[in-house]
Design a protein around this motif. Sequence first.
Motif, PDB file in Angstrom:
ATOM      1  N   GLY A 659      48.879 125.992  14.108  1.00 21.82           N
ATOM      2  CA  GLY A 659      50.004 125.958  12.998  1.00 21.82           C
ATOM      3  C   GLY A 659      49.824 127.130  11.658  1.00 21.82           C
ATOM      4  N   GLN A 660      51.398 127.137  10.674  1.00 22.39           N
ATOM      5  CA  GLN A 660      50.794 127.443  10.051  1.00 22.39           C
ATOM      6  C   GLN A 660      51.181 127.183   8.202  1.00 22.39           C
ATOM      7  N   GLU A 661      50.426 127.646   7.591  1.00 26.21           N
ATOM      8  CA  GLU A 661      50.527 127.303   6.738  1.00 26.21           C
ATOM      9  C   GLU A 661      50.695 128.183   5.847  1.00 26.21           C
ATOM     10  N   ALA A 662      51.279 127.851   3.815  1.00 31.09           N
ATOM     11  CA  ALA A 662      50.705 129.418   3.597  1.00 31.09           C
ATOM     12  C   ALA A 662      51.855 128.255   1.819  1.00 31.09           C
ATOM     13  N   VAL A 663      50.877 128.732   0.858  1.00 31.56           N
ATOM     14  CA  VAL A 663      51.627 128.820  -1.041  1.00 31.56           C
ATOM     15  C   VAL A 663      52.281 129.935  -1.384  1.00 31.56           C
ATOM     16  N   ASN A 664      53.497 129.551  -1.684  1.00 29.64           N
ATOM     17  CA  ASN A 664      54.076 130.490  -2.347  1.00 29.64           C
ATOM     18  C   ASN A 664      54.738 130.356  -3.929  1.00 29.64           C
ATOM     19  N   LEU A 665      54.409 131.720  -4.513  1.00 32.73           N
ATOM     20  CA  LEU A 665      54.639 131.214  -6.003  1.00 32.73           C
ATOM     21  C   LEU A 665      56.016 132.088  -6.816  1.00 32.73           C
ATOM     22  N   LEU A 666      56.561 131.393  -7.803  1.00 30.43           N
ATOM     23  CA  LEU A 666      57.356 132.154  -7.952  1.00 30.43           C
ATOM     24  C   LEU A 666      57.781 131.744  -9.597  1.00 30.43           C
ATOM     25  N   ALA A 667      57.772 132.934 -10.299  1.00 23.80           N
ATOM     26  CA  ALA A 667      57.714 132.769 -11.754  1.00 23.80           C
ATOM     27  C   ALA A 667      59.111 133.695 -12.653  1.00 23.80           C
ATOM     28  N   GLU A 668      59.536 133.303 -13.122  1.00 24.08           N
ATOM     29  CA  GLU A 668      60.903 133.845 -13.522  1.00 24.08           C
ATOM     30  C   GLU A 668      61.456 133.135 -14.887  1.00 24.08           C
ATOM     31  N   TYR A 669      61.658 135.054 -15.589  1.00 21.51           N
ATOM     32  CA  TYR A 669      61.970 134.904 -17.061  1.00 21.51           C
ATOM     33  C   TYR A 669      63.193 135.340 -17.669  1.00 21.51           C
ATOM     34  N   LYS A 670      64.311 134.338 -18.428  1.00 21.19           N
ATOM     35  CA  LYS A 670      65.963 134.766 -17.678  1.00 21.19           C
ATOM     36  C   LYS A 670      66.103 134.751 -19.447  1.00 21.19           C
ATOM     37  N   ILE A 671      66.418 135.310 -20.366  1.00 16.42           N
ATOM     38  CA  ILE A 671      66.898 136.301 -21.388  1.00 16.42           C
ATOM     39  C   ILE A 671      68.678 135.732 -21.718  1.00 16.42           C
ATOM     40  N   LYS A 672      68.758 134.956 -22.154  1.00 17.75           N
ATOM     41  CA  LYS A 672      70.742 134.984 -22.414  1.00 17.75           C
ATOM     42  C   LYS A 672      70.901 136.086 -23.904  1.00 17.75           C
ATOM     43  N   ASN A 673      71.504 136.223 -24.213  1.00 17.16           N
ATOM     44  CA  ASN A 673      72.371 137.290 -25.626  1.00 17.16           C
ATOM     45  C   ASN A 673      73.889 137.601 -25.195  1.00 17.16           C
ATOM     46  N   LYS A 674      74.495 137.253 -26.065  1.00  9.99           N
ATOM     47  CA  LYS A 674      76.392 137.231 -26.556  1.00  9.99           C
ATOM     48  C   LYS A 674      76.585 138.358 -25.473  1.00  9.99           C
ATOM     49  N   ARG A 675      76.297 139.206 -25.576  1.00 12.15           N
ATOM     50  CA  ARG A 675      76.926 140.477 -24.697  1.00 12.15           C
ATOM     51  C   ARG A 675      75.745 141.116 -23.085  1.00 12.15           C
ATOM     52  N   ILE A 676      74.357 140.666 -23.238  1.00 13.10           N
ATOM     53  CA  ILE A 676      73.694 140.919 -22.462  1.00 13.10           C
ATOM     54  C   ILE A 676      72.438 140.164 -22.309  1.00 13.10           C
ATOM     55  N   ASP A 677      72.506 139.694 -20.751  1.00 16.43           N
ATOM     56  CA  ASP A 677      71.017 139.225 -20.336  1.00 16.43           C
ATOM     57  C   ASP A 677      70.599 139.521 -19.352  1.00 16.43           C
ATOM     58  N   TYR A 678      69.359 139.337 -19.678  1.00 15.84           N
ATOM     59  CA  TYR A 678      68.113 140.065 -18.472  1.00 15.84           C
ATOM     60  C   TYR A 678      67.126 138.639 -17.610  1.00 15.84           C
ATOM     61  N   SER A 679      66.213 139.155 -16.588  1.00 14.97           N
ATOM     62  CA  SER A 679      65.737 138.206 -15.802  1.00 14.97           C
ATOM     63  C   SER A 679      65.216 139.016 -15.795  1.00 14.97           C
TER      64      SER A 679
END
Length: 731
Positions: A659-679
Amino acid sequence: MRKSSIILSSLLLSSLSYANNIETLDTISVESSTIDDRFSNKRTEVSSTSTINGEKVDDSHVENIQQVLQSIPGITTEVKTGDSLKIHIRGVENQMYMGEKPGVAIVIDGVPVFERTGAVNIDLDNIESIKVLKGGASYLFGDDALSGAVIITTKKGAKYNNNFAAVERGSFGYQKLLARTGYANDNLSFHIQGSERKADGYHEDSGYTAKYFDGKLQYYIDDSSDITFGTEYSERAKDSHGTVGGLTEALNNPKSIYTNDQESRDYTRKYNVDLLKLFLTYSKDFTPNTNLLVNAYIYTDDTTFWSSPQTRDGSYVLQPSYNDNDYVYDNMYEQVQRGIKSELRTSSNSFATLVGLDLRDNEYKNKVVYKVNQALRTFPGPVTTADYFKAGDEKSNDTTTEKVSALYGEYKQAFSQNLTGTANLRFDNIQLDYMDSSATSLDKEFNIYSYRLGSNYNVDDKNSLYVNYSTGFRAPTVSQLFAGDTSAWGYTQNNPDLKPEKSYNYEIGSRGEVGNINYEAALFRIDRKDFIMKSSGNYGGSSSTANDMWDNIGGAKHQGLELAINSKITDTLSYNMAYTYLDAKYTSYHNLAIDLDGNPNATNLSYFDVTGNRIPRTSKHALNFILDYQATSAFKLQTEYVKKSSYYADDLNRLKIEGQEAVNLLAEYKIKNKRIDYSFFARVDNLFDNQYFNTARASGDRNDDGVFDGEDLSITVNQGRTFTAGLSVKF
């Protein structure tokens, strides 16, 4: 099977006696649609369904759609390399691994999508929602919905009234570039988007490039009607190399680097696929409870590729020096799917209806030419004529037209405040016409009925029970009906008496909420009787037309349990779990033919009865568990655990794959401003670098040693740990 359907029908029909005594009810509606997802509502749905919204797809930052769909129980997709995959549901058609249809209806913006490769190419950056409908679904979608349907709606609406750009980089040369802009006012909304995904690939010659251009315009004619135009164009260049021959090669040469082992070469390579989808949808609300949808579309697929590794020269002399760029044939395929669909739905306090019309006019052109000179071998003798076939000569050239006229409908009746019954019926008329360059003309017509009967009972305000019985079908193809006349390959005779194969789905389930836990659980069984397969078996050997033809002789049973659970443990911690238990076995498979004499220059077949064997590449257990931790309003961590149990790679059930077995990781950082959003994000797949096979298959004595064992496997080794990171900006 028939007894069960009669019992279920009797229960539903007997409930009609209560229809005249209904108290004042809430308005009920028909959720089903082959065109639009706006009517989706699980409250009275009688089949097992799962929905993933586009935001979740975007936030997953994955390379292929399987990494999203594996969070849905019952999905048994086969991943080969990169973004190349075939979607299966509940193990139906997992035994097939070439260019066959997948047994699942794939519908994008109302357009039924089928590609020459049997795989499906989906722009992951242009998804508004994915809905998976499980169980025979031909009552809505017609041909090939044996085990269900995957309905994808692309991005739409005023929320894309912005500018967006993203870039991603990852292991093995993976790169994604994306740009989108949109506009909206009170009368319309539109967006256009361009993207490119490419990778060098872990395996030798497994690189790919996929370029997409998408757009959608929605115009609001008045308060009750709108019209939507959408387009998607893609250019894809991909290789299919990545398979190695035998366990020894898989362990010693997992990247499939060519080492003069001619038997390890992929049968096909060098795919170039150009796809174009255009559609126009009109929607009109005549009253708050009456809606009309009309959808017109055209979908084109131009595919070219190489096939048949070359081992002999024009004089039929073996050439050990030939390498993985030496192939015999150039294949050119052109497909055009055109259609018009219309749906009228009504709703009320006691019943709801849907009436639909589905008209299709499809054309499939196939042309195969020689890339190199080839000898002609005639028997008895044999007599060899050197260079009889010249490079550029036609091997085959044919056109098939397929016309479909279908009428379908759904009726939903409220028997009480908590009990509803649903009945679906569809009639398909399918006309096939074939013509080739030698003036061979063939035709066939089928009339097929499909249906669903089901009921939903609301136990309380949050929980319900549902039960259904549904059917799916697949019509025979011209190449199966008239194999002797249409095929330039092998020994297979005609069988114009082939009947459409059918699947019969039984399902009982429950969905709802207990405390803070949302759940859906279903017990299912799919019976396939008299399904179409060769009399010599799946990819079985044959030495004459006397013992090889396509026939309605196959049988299989797929049964099991599916469980989906999600919950918010705290304000910052939540999880999603999907578990599948699947028992998929042949119920009729009596004549699998394999050449085991060890002589590559002769054909002496051995025959096996594999009735009762497990269907290849179906794991009994599959688990997906996702844990989300919202550390702050801006920062999220996600851990995913994926586990699949062992499976057999072959119909004989001799070659068991771990069989198959795996662990996956994800990290995400979001910055929301009035005019522009970053991720910003970073992702690690297969964190612990576990070694396993993406897929393994075997159907014969590959190395002609007279023994059927692990050295006869064709294997694609998983690439191991991978890293991806990227950033996006919206303004």
